[in-house]
Write a protein that holds these residues in place. Structure first.
Motif, PDB file in Angstrom:
ATOM      1  N   THR A  28       0.833  -1.202   0.000  1.00  0.00           N
ATOM      2  CA  THR A  28       0.000   0.000   0.000  1.00  0.00           C
ATOM      3  C   THR A  28       0.867   1.252   0.000  1.00  0.00           C
ATOM      4  O   THR A  28       0.589   2.217  -0.724  1.00  0.00           O
ATOM      5  CB  THR A  28      -0.932   0.003   1.227  1.00  0.00           C
ATOM      6  OG1 THR A  28      -1.685  -1.200   1.226  1.00  0.00           O
ATOM      7  CG2 THR A  28      -1.867   1.194   1.201  1.00  0.00           C
ATOM      8  N   GLY A  29       1.925   1.247   0.798  1.00  0.00           N
ATOM      9  CA  GLY A  29       2.837   2.385   0.853  1.00  0.00           C
ATOM     10  C   GLY A  29       3.560   2.628  -0.462  1.00  0.00           C
ATOM     11  O   GLY A  29       3.712   3.780  -0.902  1.00  0.00           O
ATOM     12  N   GLY A  32       0.917   4.021  -2.939  1.00  0.00           N
ATOM     13  CA  GLY A  32       0.539   5.382  -2.599  1.00  0.00           C
ATOM     14  C   GLY A  32       1.671   6.378  -2.810  1.00  0.00           C
ATOM     15  O   GLY A  32       1.451   7.480  -3.336  1.00  0.00           O
ATOM     16  N   THR A  35       2.206   6.876  -6.579  1.00  0.00           N
ATOM     17  CA  THR A  35       1.105   7.652  -7.166  1.00  0.00           C
ATOM     18  C   THR A  35       1.210   9.127  -6.796  1.00  0.00           C
ATOM     19  O   THR A  35       1.080   9.998  -7.665  1.00  0.00           O
ATOM     20  CB  THR A  35      -0.252   7.089  -6.701  1.00  0.00           C
ATOM     21  OG1 THR A  35      -0.315   5.708  -7.077  1.00  0.00           O
ATOM     22  CG2 THR A  35      -1.401   7.842  -7.324  1.00  0.00           C
ATOM     23  N   LEU A  36       1.437   9.420  -5.521  1.00  0.00           N
ATOM     24  CA  LEU A  36       1.541  10.814  -5.105  1.00  0.00           C
ATOM     25  C   LEU A  36       2.767  11.502  -5.711  1.00  0.00           C
ATOM     26  O   LEU A  36       2.690  12.651  -6.150  1.00  0.00           O
ATOM     27  CB  LEU A  36       1.587  10.909  -3.582  1.00  0.00           C
ATOM     28  CG  LEU A  36       0.263  10.669  -2.879  1.00  0.00           C
ATOM     29  CD1 LEU A  36       0.451  10.636  -1.379  1.00  0.00           C
ATOM     30  CD2 LEU A  36      -0.728  11.754  -3.256  1.00  0.00           C
ATOM     31  N   SER A  57       5.654  10.221   1.594  1.00  0.00           N
ATOM     32  CA  SER A  57       4.310   9.641   1.583  1.00  0.00           C
ATOM     33  C   SER A  57       4.370   8.121   1.677  1.00  0.00           C
ATOM     34  O   SER A  57       3.514   7.501   2.312  1.00  0.00           O
ATOM     35  CB  SER A  57       3.532  10.085   0.350  1.00  0.00           C
ATOM     36  OG  SER A  57       4.165   9.648  -0.822  1.00  0.00           O
ATOM     37  N   ILE A  61       2.354   6.440   4.632  1.00  0.00           N
ATOM     38  CA  ILE A  61       1.279   5.496   4.278  1.00  0.00           C
ATOM     39  C   ILE A  61       1.599   4.102   4.804  1.00  0.00           C
ATOM     40  O   ILE A  61       0.722   3.419   5.339  1.00  0.00           O
ATOM     41  CB  ILE A  61       1.053   5.486   2.747  1.00  0.00           C
ATOM     42  CG1 ILE A  61       0.459   6.820   2.305  1.00  0.00           C
ATOM     43  CG2 ILE A  61       0.143   4.332   2.340  1.00  0.00           C
ATOM     44  CD1 ILE A  61       0.421   7.002   0.808  1.00  0.00           C
ATOM     45  N   THR A  62       2.859   3.691   4.683  1.00  0.00           N
ATOM     46  CA  THR A  62       3.256   2.368   5.177  1.00  0.00           C
ATOM     47  C   THR A  62       3.059   2.283   6.682  1.00  0.00           C
ATOM     48  O   THR A  62       2.464   1.318   7.190  1.00  0.00           O
ATOM     49  CB  THR A  62       4.718   2.066   4.816  1.00  0.00           C
ATOM     50  OG1 THR A  62       4.860   2.107   3.396  1.00  0.00           O
ATOM     51  CG2 THR A  62       5.141   0.703   5.325  1.00  0.00           C
ATOM     52  N   THR A  65      -0.761   2.437   7.561  1.00  0.00           N
ATOM     53  CA  THR A  65      -1.450   1.191   7.206  1.00  0.00           C
ATOM     54  C   THR A  65      -1.070   0.073   8.154  1.00  0.00           C
ATOM     55  O   THR A  65      -1.918  -0.703   8.595  1.00  0.00           O
ATOM     56  CB  THR A  65      -1.112   0.785   5.756  1.00  0.00           C
ATOM     57  OG1 THR A  65      -1.441   1.857   4.884  1.00  0.00           O
ATOM     58  CG2 THR A  65      -1.865  -0.453   5.334  1.00  0.00           C
TER      59      THR A  65
END
Length: 114
Positions: A28-29, A32, A35-36, A57, A61-62, A65
């Motif tokens: 997920t990290g 994300g 993408t960012l 980010s 995010i990591t 999550t």
């Protein structure tokens, strides 16, 4: 001496991914952060700032999550423990009820009352 598995890989190198929620958090990290960073680069064309944003980010995010997943896992484990304890208590009460109803003292008391 290093322990190796069947494939000859270093077993200690993969210990991190055996802990719960780590794989999901990293994936997920990575998604994300990428993408960012890419979106920021497309709009600003600043390479260094976009890379910094992607790395920061990714880390945020990591970590977020992973923390949420561990919290949710602990909450589910606590709920499972409560259900397990309630079932054990119910089984104990049922056993007590069965022994009380089948004991000779209660049978004699029933016969005396009639």
């Amino acid at each position: 001496m290093e322990e190796t598995d069947i494939d000859g890989r270093n077993e200690e190198a993969f210990f991190l991914f055996r802990t719960p929620c780590t794989r999901t958090a990293f994936l997920t990290g990575i998604g994300g952060g990428f993408t960012l960073g890419l979106a920021h680069f497309m709009f600003s064309s600043r390479v260094k700032r976009s890379t910094d944003l992607a790395v920061y980010s990714f880390a945020a995010i990591t970590l977020g999550t992973w923390m949420y997943c561990r919290y949710d896992r602990a909450k589910k484990r606590l709920a499972q423990k409560r259900v397990k304890d309630a079932v054990r208590q119910e089984i104990r009460l049922e056993k007590v009820h069965q022994t009380m109803s089948s004991s000779p003292e209660t049978t004699d008391a029933k016969l005396d009352s009639t």
